[in-house]
Write a protein that holds these residues in place. Sequence first.
Motif, PDB file in Angstrom:
ATOM      1  N   ALA A   1       0.942  -1.051   0.141  1.00  0.00           N
ATOM      2  CA  ALA A   1      -0.047   0.109   0.090  1.00  0.00           C
ATOM      3  C   ALA A   1       0.822   1.045  -0.091  1.00  0.00           C
ATOM      4  O   ALA A   1       2.060   1.235   0.686  1.00  0.00           O
ATOM      5  CB  ALA A   1      -0.915  -0.029   1.173  1.00  0.00           C
TER       6      ALA A   1
ATOM      7  N   TRP B   1      -1.145   4.614  -0.913  1.00  0.00           N
ATOM      8  CA  TRP B   1      -2.043   5.544  -0.866  1.00  0.00           C
ATOM      9  C   TRP B   1      -2.914   5.799   0.364  1.00  0.00           C
ATOM     10  O   TRP B   1      -3.166   4.284   0.920  1.00  0.00           O
ATOM     11  CB  TRP B   1      -2.966   5.625  -1.988  1.00  0.00           C
TER      12      TRP B   1
ATOM     13  N   HIS C   1      -6.428   6.182   1.282  1.00  0.00           N
ATOM     14  CA  HIS C   1      -7.674   6.164   0.424  1.00  0.00           C
ATOM     15  C   HIS C   1      -8.686   7.054   1.322  1.00  0.00           C
ATOM     16  O   HIS C   1      -8.977   6.735   2.216  1.00  0.00           O
ATOM     17  CB  HIS C   1      -8.312   5.268   0.030  1.00  0.00           C
TER      18      HIS C   1
ATOM     19  N   ASN D   1     -11.044   9.738   8.226  1.00  0.00           N
ATOM     20  CA  ASN D   1     -10.354   8.537   8.015  1.00  0.00           C
ATOM     21  C   ASN D   1      -9.522   8.335   9.399  1.00  0.00           C
ATOM     22  O   ASN D   1      -8.839   9.149  10.106  1.00  0.00           O
ATOM     23  CB  ASN D   1      -9.159   8.963   7.005  1.00  0.00           C
TER      24      ASN D   1
ATOM     25  N   ASP E   1      -8.015   6.384  -8.310  1.00  0.00           N
ATOM     26  CA  ASP E   1      -6.999   6.947  -7.566  1.00  0.00           C
ATOM     27  C   ASP E   1      -6.390   8.188  -8.131  1.00  0.00           C
ATOM     28  O   ASP E   1      -5.590   8.888  -7.684  1.00  0.00           O
ATOM     29  CB  ASP E   1      -5.988   5.967  -7.227  1.00  0.00           C
TER      30      ASP E   1
ATOM     31  N   TRP F   1      -8.063  -1.396  -9.417  1.00  0.00           N
ATOM     32  CA  TRP F   1      -8.565  -1.146  -8.345  1.00  0.00           C
ATOM     33  C   TRP F   1      -9.095  -2.435  -7.531  1.00  0.00           C
ATOM     34  O   TRP F   1      -8.893  -2.198  -6.229  1.00  0.00           O
ATOM     35  CB  TRP F   1      -9.607  -0.263  -8.464  1.00  0.00           C
TER      36      TRP F   1
ATOM     37  N   HIS G   1      -7.399  10.875  -2.936  1.00  0.00           N
ATOM     38  CA  HIS G   1      -6.421   9.637  -2.525  1.00  0.00           C
ATOM     39  C   HIS G   1      -5.029  10.411  -2.212  1.00  0.00           C
ATOM     40  O   HIS G   1      -4.812  10.925  -2.934  1.00  0.00           O
ATOM     41  CB  HIS G   1      -6.266   8.776  -3.328  1.00  0.00           C
TER      42      HIS G   1
ATOM     43  N   TYR H   1      -5.523  -8.211  -2.215  1.00  0.00           N
ATOM     44  CA  TYR H   1      -6.772  -7.787  -1.332  1.00  0.00           C
ATOM     45  C   TYR H   1      -8.028  -8.342  -1.699  1.00  0.00           C
ATOM     46  O   TYR H   1      -8.053  -9.129  -2.968  1.00  0.00           O
ATOM     47  CB  TYR H   1      -6.823  -6.096  -1.204  1.00  0.00           C
TER      48      TYR H   1
ATOM     49  N   GLU I   1      -8.293  -6.637   6.476  1.00  0.00           N
ATOM     50  CA  GLU I   1      -8.793  -5.875   5.262  1.00  0.00           C
ATOM     51  C   GLU I   1     -10.221  -6.809   4.920  1.00  0.00           C
ATOM     52  O   GLU I   1     -11.168  -6.079   4.710  1.00  0.00           O
ATOM     53  CB  GLU I   1      -7.981  -5.545   4.335  1.00  0.00           C
TER      54      GLU I   1
ATOM     55  N   TYR J   1     -14.735  -0.809   4.475  1.00  0.00           N
ATOM     56  CA  TYR J   1     -13.740  -0.365   3.649  1.00  0.00           C
ATOM     57  C   TYR J   1     -12.604  -1.419   3.379  1.00  0.00           C
ATOM     58  O   TYR J   1     -11.381  -1.542   3.505  1.00  0.00           O
ATOM     59  CB  TYR J   1     -12.451   0.773   4.318  1.00  0.00           C
TER      60      TYR J   1
ATOM     61  N   SER K   1      -8.223  -2.052   2.257  1.00  0.00           N
ATOM     62  CA  SER K   1      -7.505  -0.788   2.301  1.00  0.00           C
ATOM     63  C   SER K   1      -6.857  -0.977   3.659  1.00  0.00           C
ATOM     64  O   SER K   1      -6.961  -1.700   4.495  1.00  0.00           O
ATOM     65  CB  SER K   1      -8.561   0.346   2.312  1.00  0.00           C
TER      66      SER K   1
ATOM     67  N   HIS L   1      -6.647   1.882   6.011  1.00  0.00           N
ATOM     68  CA  HIS L   1      -7.551   2.190   7.096  1.00  0.00           C
ATOM     69  C   HIS L   1      -8.750   1.301   7.527  1.00  0.00           C
ATOM     70  O   HIS L   1      -9.071   1.062   8.604  1.00  0.00           O
ATOM     71  CB  HIS L   1      -8.053   3.562   6.648  1.00  0.00           C
TER      72      HIS L   1
END
Length: 497
Positions: A87, A89, A91, A97, A122, A204, A227, A413, A440, A446, A449, A451
């Motif tokens: 990872a 970015w 997002h 966030n 993105d 994506w 992003h 992912y 994730e 989400y 990702s 977060h």
Amino acid sequence: MDSSSNSNSNSNKSNSQIMKAVGVSSVERRVAGVPSVIVIGGGFAGIAAARALHDASIKVVLLESRDRLGGRVHTNYSFGFPVDLGASWLHGVCNENPLAPLIGKLGLPLYRTSGDNSVLYDHDLESYALFDMEGKQVPQELVTEVGEVFESILKECDKIRDEYMDDISIQQAFEIAFERNPKLRLEGLSYKVLQWYLCRMEGWFAADADTISLKYWDQAKLLPGGHGLMVRGYLPVINTLAKGLDIRLNHRVKNVVRQYNGVTVTVEDGRTFKADAAVIAVPLGVLKSKRIKFEPKLPEWKESAIDDLGVGVENKIILHFEKVFWPNVEFLGVVADTSYSCSYFLNLHKATSHPVLVYMPAGRLARDIEKMSDEAAANFAFTQLQKILPDASIPIQYLVSRWGSDENSLGSYSYDIVGKPHDLYERLRVPVDNLFFAGEATSVLYPGSVHGAYSTGVMAAEECRMRVLERHGELDLFQRVLGEDNPVLVPLLISRL
Ligand SMILES: Cc1cc2nc3c(=O)[nH]c(=O)nc-3n(C[C@H](O)[C@H](O)[C@H](O)COP(=O)(O)OP(=O)(O)OC[C@H]3O[C@@H](n4cnc5c(N)ncnc54)[C@H](O)[C@@H]3O)c2cc1C
């Protein structure tokens, strides 16, 4: 205060008296000691869980199979500066966030590649250059026009979704959209640009359009704010969260046994760890492979969620050059006859000032490239670059990720595959006795990702904490509620209206 601690010790005493009466072993006697949890997996989810439990004065040990922390977040420094092989970015560059407070406090800079509502997931189409296979730049107006067609196709797909009872793939939906509205079926260079948009969409999801569910492809929530690239890499966030935790690297978990009063976890070399509960924060790909044995077996509803949720592959081939010889844009693309043959290069020079391009294949292409050696994979990426910039100089260094075949991830992912229910993320999350699940793929809002992974770790820790303290007769919700700095109005949990 006094009376509550008295009542705790009384309840513990009565527990141990009962245990003595039934002649239980040392494992069971541990229940009367300090509440304890084993966290399995040291990615964002596992570290977040371990941090939260540690901060709640629970004894935590984190077992991680690799010789490093971070999992699918992997900042590498071999070029002499940070680059992310996983990872990169954040997002959703916004205060909502869950990682924003931490990233903000650490003063880590972000380079925003898109705002809200961009056609690409993105990127905005503000700073880019697309080329055909002969190295001719595609006119910007054409790219914008095709972008509008792409959006129309997605709107048509929405209608198709409403009409069809059964789920179909994104690719099938595109074909139906073309049949209904032949104007959307582009030709020549425009068709190739459309394939490039599809290639980015597939990136994506880390999956091909013929496997992505039409019904659920857009169900994940996108936080506002666009992003942002983590200019200095994600590792400082991992290191901050991990500070002071009891972390055991090179501890690959093989066996998880759950009893009514605790869990026993065995690692590859035979060592065992015992605790009141465990947080399982390994990737979905690892759970799918069944390389971790659960005893007793996980229930059928959990097993089927593990089997039915998709896991895709996206990789990075990072090319370090002596100096910049490419246009000063955020990304370069190669358009082609199929999305498989299109390419995407992120220009890290824009964000970091280092002469680095990142080639990012996804889906079948990513899996095919993983069959090559690192050198061959780097050559492949360079050949794609030479198609658009024939005078490209040879990279001085390269890095190649293998998220699909790495036994610690077995995929990049999660995503919804055709014909499966969308509640799989929730089913993956729901605890089984004293096993709590994070990662994730357990994030309903989400998935896929950083977060999302972080939030599931915090959530699993909270559920686990309640469970463990309840067992020890020490649950003190009062303290947590009062301790919050910014009290918010929380709706009451009413199970029967
Ligand atoms: C190429 C790529 C690009 C991405 N780009 C972005 C991005 O830009 N932004 C974004 O938000 N997300 C991105 N993601 C997704 C993001 O990286 C993940 O969603 C997130 O890092 C997952 O965290 P996790 O804790 O769930 O899993 P992981 O980070 O995979 O952590 C799981 C841990 O479990 C360990 N483990 C595995 N098996 C065992 C075992 N048997 N015993 C003990 N430990 C074990 C693993 O080594 C690993 O450390 C990207 C992912 C990839 C691969």
